[in-house]
Design a protein around this motif. Structure first.
Motif, PDB file in Angstrom:
ATOM      1  N   ARG A 150       0.813  -1.217   0.000  1.00 46.07           N
ATOM      2  CA  ARG A 150       0.000   0.000   0.000  1.00 46.07           C
ATOM      3  C   ARG A 150       0.850   1.273   0.000  1.00 46.07           C
ATOM      4  O   ARG A 150       0.624   2.163  -0.842  1.00 46.07           O
TER       5      ARG A 150
ATOM      6  N   THR B 249       2.461   1.626  -3.452  1.00 49.30           N
ATOM      7  CA  THR B 249       1.516   2.032  -4.487  1.00 49.30           C
ATOM      8  C   THR B 249       1.286   3.531  -4.468  1.00 49.30           C
ATOM      9  O   THR B 249       1.233   4.185  -5.525  1.00 49.30           O
ATOM     10  N   VAL B 250       1.164   4.096  -3.291  1.00 47.36           N
ATOM     11  CA  VAL B 250       0.965   5.546  -3.167  1.00 47.36           C
ATOM     12  C   VAL B 250       2.153   6.289  -3.776  1.00 47.36           C
ATOM     13  O   VAL B 250       1.981   7.253  -4.535  1.00 47.36           O
TER      14      VAL B 250
ATOM     15  N   LEU C 283       4.269   5.252  -6.126  1.00 45.90           N
ATOM     16  CA  LEU C 283       4.297   5.099  -7.576  1.00 45.90           C
ATOM     17  C   LEU C 283       3.211   5.929  -8.255  1.00 45.90           C
ATOM     18  O   LEU C 283       3.457   6.575  -9.282  1.00 45.90           O
ATOM     19  N   VAL C 284       2.012   5.932  -7.693  1.00 47.44           N
ATOM     20  CA  VAL C 284       0.917   6.696  -8.300  1.00 47.44           C
ATOM     21  C   VAL C 284       1.234   8.189  -8.301  1.00 47.44           C
ATOM     22  O   VAL C 284       1.007   8.897  -9.296  1.00 47.44           O
ATOM     23  N   ILE C 285       1.791   8.683  -7.216  1.00 50.05           N
ATOM     24  CA  ILE C 285       2.123  10.110  -7.142  1.00 50.05           C
ATOM     25  C   ILE C 285       3.265  10.454  -8.092  1.00 50.05           C
ATOM     26  O   ILE C 285       3.253  11.495  -8.757  1.00 50.05           O
TER      27      ILE C 285
ATOM     28  N   VAL D 226       3.978   8.895 -10.899  1.00 50.18           N
ATOM     29  CA  VAL D 226       3.425   8.867 -12.258  1.00 50.18           C
ATOM     30  C   VAL D 226       2.607  10.122 -12.526  1.00 50.18           C
ATOM     31  O   VAL D 226       2.699  10.737 -13.599  1.00 50.18           O
ATOM     32  N   GLY D 227       1.810  10.541 -11.541  1.00 46.47           N
ATOM     33  CA  GLY D 227       1.057  11.784 -11.697  1.00 46.47           C
ATOM     34  C   GLY D 227       1.962  12.985 -11.880  1.00 46.47           C
ATOM     35  O   GLY D 227       1.710  13.860 -12.729  1.00 46.47           O
TER      36      GLY D 227
ATOM     37  N   LEU E 209       5.358   8.262 -18.698  1.00 45.84           N
ATOM     38  CA  LEU E 209       4.859   8.077 -17.342  1.00 45.84           C
ATOM     39  C   LEU E 209       5.985   8.085 -16.301  1.00 45.84           C
ATOM     40  O   LEU E 209       5.715   7.940 -15.105  1.00 45.84           O
TER      41      LEU E 209
ATOM     42  N   LEU F  45       4.355  -0.595 -14.805  1.00 47.26           N
ATOM     43  CA  LEU F  45       3.258  -0.057 -14.021  1.00 47.26           C
ATOM     44  C   LEU F  45       2.046  -0.981 -14.072  1.00 47.26           C
ATOM     45  O   LEU F  45       1.390  -1.225 -13.046  1.00 47.26           O
TER      46      LEU F  45
ATOM     47  N   LEU G  94       0.478  -2.811 -10.773  1.00 42.28           N
ATOM     48  CA  LEU G  94      -0.897  -2.514 -10.358  1.00 42.28           C
ATOM     49  C   LEU G  94      -1.779  -3.763 -10.418  1.00 42.28           C
ATOM     50  O   LEU G  94      -2.692  -3.914  -9.590  1.00 42.28           O
TER      51      LEU G  94
END
Length: 470
Positions: free
Chosen positions: A108, A111-112, A114-116, A118-119, A443, A450, A454
């Motif tokens: 968890r 994941t946070v 990686l998502v940030i 990528v954003g 990305l 990714l 995911l």
């Protein structure tokens, strides 16, 4: 802080607090080492570049023996994984249940991150940034994920490897050491592909020693009247399976490991540095080498020598609360400490306040203290924002751990999906780490990496949230 005080005050009397201290100290040394080693400069075109300062500070190579503490993480991980697995099984849970709960704490927070990232990469591209530079920044921020590749794989193998440990004891790490030695021969003499297994075998060696530490601890608790569950089962194995904790063994490990380390590095063919140095013919950590295992032996000896005074110190409320506080967000600290570098460098560069003196100069050393302090403040801000995710995940994992295990006809499918989830997470992280830093990526990370990550993380999340049928 109130939650930390509550957790500290509720600590069971028989808990091995020393393992928590080692994890906290190790993470601080990793962060300090990376921050100190980072050298920021400008290339001829005026673009920011970052590199390791070690290649220009050869005299500092022996100091890496103090800052290479990843083996300590695997040692403590072996202890903690054996403890939680045996505890879960004693309450009727399965190895699959344990793996799913363990995955939450690891996946968890990752994941946070990686998502940030990528954003942030997408926003940078919309702003006109070069995709190669975007990839370089994201690759730098995800350097800590190379550790998770090995650790997640080791966690996934824990039920199998702990079973082997209970059957064969110290024979298992001895076989693994022999495999590491064979891999090193492949690196020196060829074929180099022989060393690929060391990425797993080397860390498994140290993780297995953590099992032996736990078994000795559990037996000690049991002999004193405490409950140790399955950890007090018969010794088994040709060479036993409990790690002796006495000072004579600790001194022998320290001295013997140090002699082996000097012979392998100063006299032998292995590099002295225990951290990655660009241009070196061999890397002691990627994959782990016999020299790194010698260093791990020294660390184990020192850890055992300091165990008793450290345990007495940790009985004081203040030190123990600090250890509990760090451990509540230890993965967050590790994951975000290089992102803190990116944020600070970007901010200082924007306002033209970023010093870039030559590595090793008086100006470079003078900049180290304010550099470290500024990074500490930046990281504290990141931990304040994202540390709650890890802390909350830890509380939920403890609550799930009090539930019964799952049985029935769906157990096999659930286990297979859990294995798939772990494998996909490892594959995604591996592809990202193996992709060159200069490869243009919209990305910031390869789309296939990714997607794999995911898919694995999502599968594990669905399995954790699915109702457990009896």
């Amino acid at each position: 802080m109130g939650r930390v005080r509550q957790l500290a005050d509720l600590t069971p009397a028989g808990r091995e607090r020393y393992a928590d201290l080692l994890r906290a100290v190790a993470i601080c040394l990793v962060v300090l080492g990376h921050w100190t080693d980072t050298a920021i400069s400008y290339d001829p075109s005026g673009h920011l570049t970052g590199r390791s300062a070690l290649s220009e500070l050869r005299w500092a190579y022996p100091l890496t023996w103090l800052f290479q503490v990843i083996p300590v993480f695997f040692l403590v991980g072996g202890f903690a994984n054996a403890a939680s697995l045996t505890s879960r099984q004693a309450r009727g849970g399965s190895a699959t249940d344990w793996l799913l709960d363990r995955s939450a704490r690891l996946v968890r927070p990752t994941t946070v991150l990686l998502v940030i990232l990528v954003g942030g990469a997408l926003l940078a591209r919309l702003g006109g940034a070069d995709p190669a530079q975007v990839r370089t920044a994201v690759s730098f921020a995800t350097i800590p994920l190379w550790f998770l590749i090995a650790y997640v794989a080791v966690v996934a193998l824990t039920p199998i490897m702990y079973g082997l440990h209970r059957r064969w004891g110290f024979v298992v790490p001895l076989v693994l050491v022999a495999l590491v030695a064979a891999g090193d021969l492949g690196r020196f003499l060829g074929p180099g592909l022989l060393s690929g297994g060391n990425f797993l075998f080397g860390w498994l060696v140290i993780h297995q020693i953590g099992f032996a530490w736990y078994d000795q601890y559990a037996a000690t608790v049991a002999s004193g009247g405490g409950g140790a569950g399955r950890g007090t089962a018969r010794r088994g194995g040709l060479l036993g399976r409990r790690l002796p904790l006495g000072r004579p063994v600790a001194a022998a490990l320290t001295i013997g490991g140090l002699v082996a380390l000097v012979l392998l590095t100063v006299v032998g063919p292995y590099p002295v540095s225990m951290l990655t140095v660009p241009g070196e013919r061999l890397d002691n950590t990627s994959p782990p080498s016999l020299a790194l295992l010698a260093l791990a032996t020294v660390q184990l000896g020192v850890i055992l020598l300091l165990r008793r005074p450290a345990e007495r110190w940790l009985r004081h409320r203040g030190p123990w609360r600090a250890v509990v506080g760090v451990n509540a967000v230890v993965l967050t600290i590790f994951l975000w400490h290089l992102s803190a570098v990116l944020l600070l460098v970007g901010a200082l560069d924007t306002v033209h306040w970023l010093p870039a003196p030559p590595v090793g100069s008086a100006g470079w050393w003078a900049w180290r203290l304010p550099w470290l302090l500024a990074l500490a403040v930046t990281l504290l801000a990141l931990v304040a924002v994202f540390g709650r995710i890890e802390a909350r995940t830890g509380r939920r994992s403890r609550e799930r751990g009090r539930e019964g295990g799952s049985t029935g006809r769906s157990a096999t499918a659930r286990t297979a999906l859990t294995v798939f989830g772990y494998a996909a997470v490892v594959l995604g992280l591996l592809i990202n780490s193996m992709t060159r830093m200069s490869t243009p990526e919209v990305l910031g990370t390869p789309p296939i990496a990714l997607a794999a990550y995911l898919a694995g993380a999502g599968t594990l999340r669905l399995l954790r949230s699915a109702p457990r049928t009896a």
